[in-house]
Motif scaffolding. Structure first.
Motif, PDB file in Angstrom:
ATOM      1  N   ALA A 113       0.829  -1.200   0.000  1.00  9.94           N
ATOM      2  CA  ALA A 113       0.000   0.000   0.000  1.00  9.94           C
ATOM      3  C   ALA A 113       0.868   1.255   0.000  1.00  9.94           C
ATOM      4  N   HIS A 114       1.881   1.263   0.863  1.00  6.53           N
ATOM      5  CA  HIS A 114       2.773   2.429   0.940  1.00  6.53           C
ATOM      6  C   HIS A 114       3.422   2.711  -0.401  1.00  6.53           C
ATOM      7  N   SER A 125      -2.763   9.031   2.275  1.00  9.64           N
ATOM      8  CA  SER A 125      -2.825   7.578   2.385  1.00  9.64           C
ATOM      9  C   SER A 125      -1.451   6.974   2.679  1.00  9.64           C
ATOM     10  N   GLN A 126      -0.415   7.590   2.136  1.00  6.28           N
ATOM     11  CA  GLN A 126       0.942   7.134   2.425  1.00  6.28           C
ATOM     12  C   GLN A 126       1.236   7.284   3.919  1.00  6.28           C
ATOM     13  N   SER A 127       0.765   8.381   4.496  1.00  8.90           N
ATOM     14  CA  SER A 127       0.932   8.600   5.937  1.00  8.90           C
ATOM     15  C   SER A 127       0.240   7.500   6.737  1.00  8.90           C
ATOM     16  N   MET A 128      -0.970   7.119   6.306  1.00  6.42           N
ATOM     17  CA  MET A 128      -1.696   6.061   6.995  1.00  6.42           C
ATOM     18  C   MET A 128      -0.980   4.715   6.872  1.00  6.42           C
ATOM     19  N   ALA A 129      -0.351   4.474   5.709  1.00  4.58           N
ATOM     20  CA  ALA A 129       0.399   3.231   5.531  1.00  4.58           C
ATOM     21  C   ALA A 129       1.609   3.197   6.457  1.00  4.58           C
ATOM     22  N   LEU A 130       2.262   4.345   6.634  1.00  6.25           N
ATOM     23  CA  LEU A 130       3.382   4.426   7.568  1.00  6.25           C
ATOM     24  C   LEU A 130       2.922   4.148   8.991  1.00  6.25           C
ATOM     25  N   GLN A 131       1.728   4.634   9.330  1.00  9.96           N
ATOM     26  CA  GLN A 131       1.186   4.340  10.659  1.00  9.96           C
ATOM     27  C   GLN A 131       0.935   2.846  10.812  1.00  9.96           C
ATOM     28  N   GLY A 132       0.475   2.217   9.730  1.00  7.42           N
ATOM     29  CA  GLY A 132       0.269   0.776   9.780  1.00  7.42           C
ATOM     30  C   GLY A 132       1.563   0.023   9.999  1.00  7.42           C
ATOM     31  N   GLU A 148       9.264   6.180  15.591  1.00  5.47           N
ATOM     32  CA  GLU A 148       9.903   6.785  14.422  1.00  5.47           C
ATOM     33  C   GLU A 148       8.954   6.802  13.221  1.00  5.47           C
ATOM     34  N   TYR A 149       8.255   5.682  12.986  1.00  3.42           N
ATOM     35  CA  TYR A 149       7.329   5.620  11.856  1.00  3.42           C
ATOM     36  C   TYR A 149       6.137   6.542  12.062  1.00  3.42           C
ATOM     37  N   TYR A 150       5.625   6.608  13.298  1.00  2.00           N
ATOM     38  CA  TYR A 150       4.499   7.494  13.569  1.00  2.00           C
ATOM     39  C   TYR A 150       4.892   8.953  13.321  1.00  2.00           C
ATOM     40  N   ARG A 151       6.109   9.309  13.707  1.00  2.00           N
ATOM     41  CA  ARG A 151       6.549  10.685  13.491  1.00  2.00           C
ATOM     42  C   ARG A 151       6.766  10.970  12.014  1.00  2.00           C
ATOM     43  N   ARG A 152       7.249   9.991  11.261  1.00  3.30           N
ATOM     44  CA  ARG A 152       7.363  10.148   9.808  1.00  3.30           C
ATOM     45  C   ARG A 152       5.989  10.380   9.193  1.00  3.30           C
ATOM     46  N   ALA A 153       5.015   9.620   9.681  1.00  2.22           N
ATOM     47  CA  ALA A 153       3.644   9.774   9.183  1.00  2.22           C
ATOM     48  C   ALA A 153       3.112  11.167   9.473  1.00  2.22           C
ATOM     49  N   ALA A 154       3.382  11.664  10.683  1.00  6.01           N
ATOM     50  CA  ALA A 154       2.896  12.985  11.068  1.00  6.01           C
ATOM     51  C   ALA A 154       3.548  14.085  10.247  1.00  6.01           C
ATOM     52  N   PRO A 161      -8.844  15.463  10.114  1.00 12.38           N
ATOM     53  CA  PRO A 161      -9.131  15.047  11.484  1.00 12.38           C
ATOM     54  C   PRO A 161      -8.914  13.557  11.741  1.00 12.38           C
ATOM     55  N   SER A 162      -9.311  12.706  10.801  1.00 18.03           N
ATOM     56  CA  SER A 162      -9.176  11.272  11.028  1.00 18.03           C
ATOM     57  C   SER A 162      -7.708  10.860  11.085  1.00 18.03           C
ATOM     58  N   VAL A 163      -6.888  11.439  10.214  1.00 18.13           N
ATOM     59  CA  VAL A 163      -5.459  11.121  10.216  1.00 18.13           C
ATOM     60  C   VAL A 163      -4.785  11.707  11.445  1.00 18.13           C
ATOM     61  N   ASP A 164      -5.102  12.960  11.753  1.00 12.36           N
ATOM     62  CA  ASP A 164      -4.472  13.615  12.901  1.00 12.36           C
ATOM     63  C   ASP A 164      -4.834  12.920  14.208  1.00 12.36           C
ATOM     64  N   MET A 165      -6.102  12.469  14.309  1.00 11.33           N
ATOM     65  CA  MET A 165      -6.496  11.778  15.527  1.00 11.33           C
ATOM     66  C   MET A 165      -5.763  10.449  15.671  1.00 11.33           C
ATOM     67  N   ALA A 166      -5.681   9.700  14.564  1.00 11.23           N
ATOM     68  CA  ALA A 166      -4.980   8.421  14.597  1.00 11.23           C
ATOM     69  C   ALA A 166      -3.514   8.615  14.943  1.00 11.23           C
ATOM     70  N   THR A 167      -2.898   9.638  14.368  1.00  7.74           N
ATOM     71  CA  THR A 167      -1.484   9.910  14.641  1.00  7.74           C
ATOM     72  C   THR A 167      -1.267  10.232  16.112  1.00  7.74           C
ATOM     73  N   ALA A 168      -2.079  11.142  16.646  1.00  8.79           N
ATOM     74  CA  ALA A 168      -1.930  11.530  18.049  1.00  8.79           C
ATOM     75  C   ALA A 168      -2.169  10.351  18.981  1.00  8.79           C
TER      76      ALA A 168
END
Length: 280
Positions: A113-114, A125-132, A148-154, A161-168
């Protein structure tokens, strides 16, 4: 078109009301199936199946979601071109694989996906794949790499809102596991504020459970109990995803730490109500 309207509504309601999103996606499938055979029809069917699988996964019905993902992947692949739908379906497969314990498939699907999202320039979507991918490291208890991956995603994408909430929320979880509780609470508070803003009782309950867990770990039992009770109140209207069992788990921990053994037994019994202990 009417089909696009249904798809847009399903996406919009997916976070807050996955059961409603499922009904909308089923209507979209019916509408797509009635169209003349074409590549557009195949893509439309694939999109409706993807949305159904997402909703089913969110309401804890992974066995029903997997066949829809497989069918969707077959339909999306027929044009021979990688599109966002191909990436979305791989994301759904990755999440489902992780949920059912197939971490090898989850890792492979998140990477696929990434790569698709990076190639077509879909930063969100790339950010969400990094979170995965970060979540896979989290499952392996490699929280430094997960962070590290979560911070790359952020850093790659924000503003949704959905991405920012998942990241936080995910940053909070990684920091919690690293014992960095004050930092974790700051990220959980950010996640909670977003969940309140989008008016999702279920998401608020999930984040409040995480906050309560941190407080319980720190020994702030009054605050833990308060936030756990708040989460339960939010879930009274709809607990189709079964999240309340996690709240009862936190309350059991609080009761145990207080020395209230009878209360702890009662709460942990509620946490495992309906769960077959023989199932892995």
């Amino acid at each position: 078109s009417a089909f696009d309207d249904l798809v847009d509504k399903a996406k919009a309601t997916m976070m807050g009301d996955p059961a409603q999103a499922l009904e909308l996606a089923r209507k979209a499938e019916t509408m797509a199936a009635a169209q003349p055979t074409s590549s557009h029809k195949q893509q439309a069917l694939g999109a409706s199946l993807w949305l159904q699988s997402e909703a089913l996964t969110r309401i804890n019905q992974p066995d029903r979601a997997r066949p829809l993902i497989d069918r969707g992947l077959e339909l999306a692949a027929q044009d021979g071109v990688d599109t966002k739908l191909d990436g979305d379906l791989n994301m759904s497969l990755a999440r489902l694989a992780a949920l059912t314990g197939d971490m090898e498939l989850a890792l492979k699907s998140y990477q696929e996906a990434h790569n698709i999202f990076a190639a077509i320039g879909e930063a969100r979507s790339q950010s969400m794949a990094l979170q995965g991918l970060a979540s896979i490291y989290g499952e392996a208890r490699d929280y430094e790499h997960a962070l590290e991956y979560y911070r790359r995603a952020a850093s790659l994408y924000s503003g949704d809102p959905s991405v920012d909430m998942a990241t936080a929320n995910n940053l909070g979880n990684a920091l919690k596991h690293l014992g960095r509780y004050s930092e974790a609470l700051k990220d959980f508070d950010r996640a909670l504020a977003i969940a309140v803003k989008v008016e999702s009782a279920h998401l608020q309950a999930r984040v409040l459970t995480n906050i309560a867990s941190v407080y319980a770990t720190q020994g702030n039992l009054a605050a833990a109990d308060k936030d756990a009770d708040r989460a339960l109140r939010l879930l009274r209207a709809d607990d189709s995803g079964g999240w309340s069992r996690f709240v009862w788990g936190v309350k059991a921990e609080v009761a145990f730490k207080r020395g209230a053994i009878d209360d702890a037994v009662r709460d942990i019994t509620k946490a495992f109500d309906g769960v077959d202990p023989k199932m892995s």
